[in-house]
Design a protein around this motif. Structure first.
Motif, PDB file in Angstrom:
ATOM      1  N   MET A 190      15.947  28.868  53.803  1.00  9.97           N
ATOM      2  CA  MET A 190      15.654  30.291  53.136  1.00  9.97           C
ATOM      3  C   MET A 190      17.309  30.817  52.553  1.00  9.97           C
ATOM      4  O   MET A 190      18.105  30.828  53.249  1.00  9.97           O
ATOM      5  CB  MET A 190      14.940  31.222  53.908  1.00  9.97           C
ATOM      6  CG  MET A 190      14.756  32.718  53.746  1.00  9.97           C
ATOM      7  SD  MET A 190      13.985  33.754  55.040  1.00  9.97           S
ATOM      8  CE  MET A 190      13.947  35.146  54.027  1.00  9.97           C
ATOM      9  N   ILE A 191      17.209  31.427  51.435  1.00 11.75           N
ATOM     10  CA  ILE A 191      18.241  32.467  50.762  1.00 11.75           C
ATOM     11  C   ILE A 191      18.432  33.409  51.462  1.00 11.75           C
ATOM     12  O   ILE A 191      17.213  34.338  51.529  1.00 11.75           O
ATOM     13  CB  ILE A 191      18.058  32.108  49.391  1.00 11.75           C
ATOM     14  CG1 ILE A 191      17.937  30.936  48.805  1.00 11.75           C
ATOM     15  CG2 ILE A 191      19.393  32.743  48.657  1.00 11.75           C
ATOM     16  CD1 ILE A 191      17.543  30.743  47.092  1.00 11.75           C
ATOM     17  N   THR A 192      19.629  34.005  52.040  1.00 12.53           N
ATOM     18  CA  THR A 192      19.572  35.189  52.357  1.00 12.53           C
ATOM     19  C   THR A 192      20.524  36.110  51.697  1.00 12.53           C
ATOM     20  O   THR A 192      20.485  37.264  51.723  1.00 12.53           O
ATOM     21  CB  THR A 192      20.236  35.210  53.808  1.00 12.53           C
ATOM     22  OG1 THR A 192      21.340  34.482  53.955  1.00 12.53           O
ATOM     23  CG2 THR A 192      19.451  34.553  54.872  1.00 12.53           C
ATOM     24  N   ARG A 193      21.372  35.516  50.940  1.00 12.21           N
ATOM     25  CA  ARG A 193      22.482  36.257  50.109  1.00 12.21           C
ATOM     26  C   ARG A 193      23.031  35.419  49.056  1.00 12.21           C
ATOM     27  O   ARG A 193      23.142  34.277  49.098  1.00 12.21           O
ATOM     28  CB  ARG A 193      23.509  36.899  50.888  1.00 12.21           C
ATOM     29  CG  ARG A 193      24.334  35.894  51.768  1.00 12.21           C
ATOM     30  CD  ARG A 193      25.336  36.722  52.615  1.00 12.21           C
ATOM     31  NE  ARG A 193      26.110  35.731  53.442  1.00 12.21           N
ATOM     32  CZ  ARG A 193      25.883  35.174  54.646  1.00 12.21           C
ATOM     33  NH1 ARG A 193      24.668  35.906  55.259  1.00 12.21           N
ATOM     34  NH2 ARG A 193      26.471  34.360  55.171  1.00 12.21           N
ATOM     35  N   ILE A 194      23.371  36.073  47.793  1.00  8.60           N
ATOM     36  CA  ILE A 194      24.313  35.504  46.808  1.00  8.60           C
ATOM     37  C   ILE A 194      25.376  36.384  47.021  1.00  8.60           C
ATOM     38  O   ILE A 194      25.478  37.598  46.661  1.00  8.60           O
ATOM     39  CB  ILE A 194      23.423  35.725  45.399  1.00  8.60           C
ATOM     40  CG1 ILE A 194      22.122  35.052  45.546  1.00  8.60           C
ATOM     41  CG2 ILE A 194      24.326  35.200  44.425  1.00  8.60           C
ATOM     42  CD1 ILE A 194      22.280  33.660  45.556  1.00  8.60           C
TER      43      ILE A 194
END
Length: 282
Positions: free
Chosen positions: A1-5
């Motif tokens: 899961m992507i949490t931040r860019i």
């Protein structure tokens, strides 16, 4: 899961970059934008780890790059060449990017090369390895505009600005990789470089060399200089690097003149790649 860019800045160039991270802080992918000095269109490079693809990391990195480029007033983001039918092409299509250029990749088997080209009256050939000699540096920098009008179809491509310092930086970068930059140039009656061709060879002189480009200044075209340059360099390479197997080139499908020369010298197609572009609102 992507949490931040997370937005970053490339310390060597000052260009923007981004990293996508997962909920466990593991890096998923990166994006970089190279903005040319004159603005306009920028080069975009997105890399996502194979195990992390198809989960949205690339899409979010692209969105971050598009937003930043739009804020800076850029007109487009031009992606790298992606092989036809590959996952890279599928991503570009799904992201709504526009196909702007097709490239055909070719290879010349050096052992079977039998091309020929005679000298052109009033011109002479010179070869060098690595950094250009001081006495040729200024005219070589001026000759780089020979590539400014190469066919790029619908790509929003901005020609590079060249000076002696940039020539030195490129040669030094190739040397630091442990590779050899070989240049063949033709000097005209006015003692100026009229055209050139470049190849990069592995440090041990084996495998396949990679063409970096061939160009002849517009005022010197139509005399057969491009073919003479390529044949002269191939002969030089075969003499200096007997262990080299072949030479690789990529040419825009619309570059009919260069494709005709390469075909006549024995370059054979290996595969095709495509360039996709994200057009930005003005």
């Amino acid at each position: 899961m992507i949490t931040r860019i997370t937005a970053l800045t490339d310390p060597s160039t000052g260009n923007p970059a981004w990293i996508a991270e997962g909920d466990d802080d593991r890096p998923l992918g990166t994006a970089r934008v190279h903005i040319p000095a004159g603005g306009g269109a920028a080069d975009l490079r997105i890399t996502v780890h194979p195990a992390e693809r198809r989960a949205g990391a690339g899409t979010r990195l692209l969105a971050a790059a598009v937003a930043s480029a739009s804020e800076r007033g850029l007109t487009a983001l031009l992606g790298p060449a992606v092989e036809e039918g590959s996952a890279g092409e599928s991503f570009c299509v799904a992201a709504g990017m526009r196909r702007v250029l097709a490239l055909t990749y070719t290879r010349l088997e050096l052992a079977s090369f039998a091309g020929a080209a005679g000298p052109v009256d009033g011109y002479r050939i010179v070869h060098w390895e690595g950094t250009v000699a001081d006495e040729l540096a200024e005219t070589f920098a001026r000759s780089r505009r020979a590539m400014d009008d190469m066919p790029m179809d619908d790509a929003a491509w901005t020609p590079d600005t060249w000076d002696v310092q940039r020539l030195h930086r490129i040669a030094e970068a190739v040397a630091k990789r442990g590779e050899i930059l070989l240049t063949t140039a033709v000097i005209g009656p006015d003692a100026e470089i009229a055209g050139f061709t470049e190849v990069v060879v592995a440090g041990d002189g084996t495998g396949d060399g990679q063409h970096y480009g061939t160009g002849v200044l517009p005022e010197h075209r139509g005399r057969g200089l491009a073919r003479w340059l390529k044949v002269a360099q191939i002969e030089e390479i075969r003499a200096r690097f007997p262990g080299l197997a072949g030479l690789l080139a990529d040419t825009a499908d619309s570059n009919v003149a260069m494709r005709r020369i390469n075909d006549s010298l024995g370059y054979l197609p290996t595969h095709r790649s495509l360039l996709y572009q994200a057009d930005l609102p003005r």
